[in-house]
Design a protein around this motif. Sequence first.
Motif, PDB file in Angstrom:
ATOM      1  N   PHE A 394       3.779  23.173  63.511  1.00  0.00           N
ATOM      2  CA  PHE A 394       5.076  23.597  63.774  1.00  0.00           C
ATOM      3  C   PHE A 394       5.609  24.510  63.020  1.00  0.00           C
ATOM      4  N   VAL A 395       5.399  24.267  61.619  1.00  0.00           N
ATOM      5  CA  VAL A 395       5.820  25.216  60.446  1.00  0.00           C
ATOM      6  C   VAL A 395       5.276  26.522  60.807  1.00  0.00           C
ATOM      7  N   GLU A 396       3.985  26.557  61.189  1.00  0.00           N
ATOM      8  CA  GLU A 396       3.269  27.613  61.176  1.00  0.00           C
ATOM      9  C   GLU A 396       3.833  28.518  62.450  1.00  0.00           C
ATOM     10  N   GLY A 397       3.968  27.739  63.538  1.00  0.00           N
ATOM     11  CA  GLY A 397       4.432  28.468  64.779  1.00  0.00           C
ATOM     12  C   GLY A 397       5.845  28.854  64.671  1.00  0.00           C
ATOM     13  N   LEU A 398       6.770  27.995  64.161  1.00  0.00           N
ATOM     14  CA  LEU A 398       8.074  28.691  63.708  1.00  0.00           C
ATOM     15  C   LEU A 398       8.046  29.834  62.930  1.00  0.00           C
ATOM     16  N   SER A 399       7.184  29.931  61.846  1.00  0.00           N
ATOM     17  CA  SER A 399       7.168  30.996  61.094  1.00  0.00           C
ATOM     18  C   SER A 399       6.893  32.442  61.716  1.00  0.00           C
ATOM     19  N   LEU A 400       5.918  32.059  62.573  1.00  0.00           N
ATOM     20  CA  LEU A 400       5.275  33.459  63.582  1.00  0.00           C
ATOM     21  C   LEU A 400       6.549  33.846  64.463  1.00  0.00           C
ATOM     22  N   GLY A 401       7.290  32.683  64.863  1.00  0.00           N
ATOM     23  CA  GLY A 401       8.399  32.993  65.819  1.00  0.00           C
ATOM     24  C   GLY A 401       9.674  33.669  65.321  1.00  0.00           C
ATOM     25  N   LEU A 402       9.878  33.535  63.890  1.00  0.00           N
ATOM     26  CA  LEU A 402      10.909  33.977  63.151  1.00  0.00           C
ATOM     27  C   LEU A 402      10.467  35.529  62.874  1.00  0.00           C
ATOM     28  N   GLY A 403       9.237  35.661  62.384  1.00  0.00           N
ATOM     29  CA  GLY A 403       8.662  37.005  61.976  1.00  0.00           C
ATOM     30  C   GLY A 403       9.131  37.904  63.115  1.00  0.00           C
ATOM     31  N   LEU A 404       8.610  37.520  64.391  1.00  0.00           N
ATOM     32  CA  LEU A 404       8.703  38.318  65.804  1.00  0.00           C
ATOM     33  C   LEU A 404      10.096  38.777  66.037  1.00  0.00           C
ATOM     34  N   ALA A 405      10.947  37.569  65.764  1.00  0.00           N
ATOM     35  CA  ALA A 405      12.471  37.711  65.782  1.00  0.00           C
ATOM     36  C   ALA A 405      13.048  38.778  65.139  1.00  0.00           C
ATOM     37  N   PHE A 406      12.698  38.778  63.692  1.00  0.00           N
ATOM     38  CA  PHE A 406      13.139  39.734  62.970  1.00  0.00           C
ATOM     39  C   PHE A 406      12.550  41.138  63.184  1.00  0.00           C
ATOM     40  N   ILE A 407      11.452  41.315  63.936  1.00  0.00           N
ATOM     41  CA  ILE A 407      10.907  42.637  64.275  1.00  0.00           C
ATOM     42  C   ILE A 407      12.062  42.950  65.377  1.00  0.00           C
ATOM     43  N   SER A 408      12.304  42.211  66.123  1.00  0.00           N
ATOM     44  CA  SER A 408      13.014  42.338  67.572  1.00  0.00           C
ATOM     45  C   SER A 408      14.315  42.974  67.132  1.00  0.00           C
ATOM     46  N   VAL A 409      15.006  42.365  66.018  1.00  0.00           N
ATOM     47  CA  VAL A 409      16.199  42.997  65.473  1.00  0.00           C
ATOM     48  C   VAL A 409      16.145  44.073  64.887  1.00  0.00           C
ATOM     49  N   ALA A 410      14.984  44.286  64.088  1.00  0.00           N
ATOM     50  CA  ALA A 410      14.846  45.549  63.439  1.00  0.00           C
ATOM     51  C   ALA A 410      14.622  46.826  64.457  1.00  0.00           C
TER      52      ALA A 410
END
Length: 448
Positions: A394-410
């Motif tokens: 779960f930690v690994e999947g959430l970390s990936l999702g947050l990284g992709l979310a930051f890319i979308s904001v960028a």
Amino acid sequence: MAEDSFQERRRALRRRRWGGRMARTMLYAVIAEAFLIPLAPLAAMAALLLGCAALLLRLRIDRNFHLRRLPYDAPALLFVVIGLLSVAVAPDKAFSFYNFYHLVPIYALTYLLVGQTLRKPRELQRVVTAMAAAAAIVILYGFYQYIFGIDISAMKWVDGESFPELSKRVFSTWENPNILAGYLDIVACIAVGLASALQRGWRILALVLLVAALACLGMTYARGACLVIAAILAGYGALRDWRVLLGIAVLGAGALLADPVLADRLLSVFTRIDTSSEMRLAFWESTAAMILDHPFLGIGWGMYFMVYPEYDFYLQGAPVQIVHAHNMYLNYAAEIGVPGALSFLWFFFGSLLLAFRLPDRAQPWETVLAAHEHEWKTVADVRAALSRWRRRRFVEGLSLGLGLAFISVALNGVTDHLLFNIPSSMLLWMLAAMTAALHTIAGEMKEG
């Protein structure tokens, strides 16, 4: 002596009891804020203030609880300080300061409360569940608007001459379609990350949320956000999972065939320049001039709308108030100067990179089972190991999702300044704090 020892034990027990109550209050406040940000921002702020009060009391009561340093505390603090200093050069210092202290403390306190509260995977799971529930409500309301109709002809969200057939763009609980679209990009990215790591039942729910978010995103007709999520999912699919690439191709092709207006709107990015595109280019030219004239502390926090008329090279005095630069990077550089913008970018992109940089990644369960099977003597041992492995996944999947979310904001920040919206900024600072907390939690976890 015995009486003194007894009283001391009573006081210690009382402190532990009240410390536990404050810890639970902090967690419930974070969960409530996460749920309320997209639905009722004022209520989310109330939950934030309650949680911060509990944090202060816990620091006073619980001698075992201390503030911990997070990886990007320094640039966050620097951003706040420079933002405050920019007030001194604002043309209207009173309004700039009013704008600053009504906004920036909310973001900073969100980062503080979330970063200091979330210390266990279970706590992260509860916050993510609250965020998913809120996202589902936002999406369902977006479907409601689309199905039962909402007339936007009187709202300046689209060039009527370039897109005469477009009369309906959903915005759900957010202020306008573009802000909703940026939010849905974040939801879709986190759903992708979780779907890559969760077990079958939860994975199906994450995929349902992903598809629903993408469908609602199409109803916003926000060109930039649609292209951003398409690029992110295509890139992720090409690099990590071809099924995602295939899925986005099928969904995208189906949406374009089913809705010619959406297809025309997206293709217009490459085939013609409408009023919206022209205005953005003009705003960027004006903002660049502001930065060149005020490079160090900028024009003052929240002063873009007041200073823009002096740099109006496009509208030429038209009775339209321009409140931001439609570019996140230029807007920060204009309002708080280049040093302030750099501090924010340090904080933002540092958090982005942190999300992709877990200290250790979970091995496949079969590998863990083969390596440790001889150590487990009972069924309870196996269940405990499986539970630890699932938490790590779960930690690994959430970390990936947050990284992709930051890319979308960028990427969305190139064509719009979605963080001008208060709930959007609260959400971003919450995601940054979750990323920092998650990275710390991952470092403390051991493979079972």
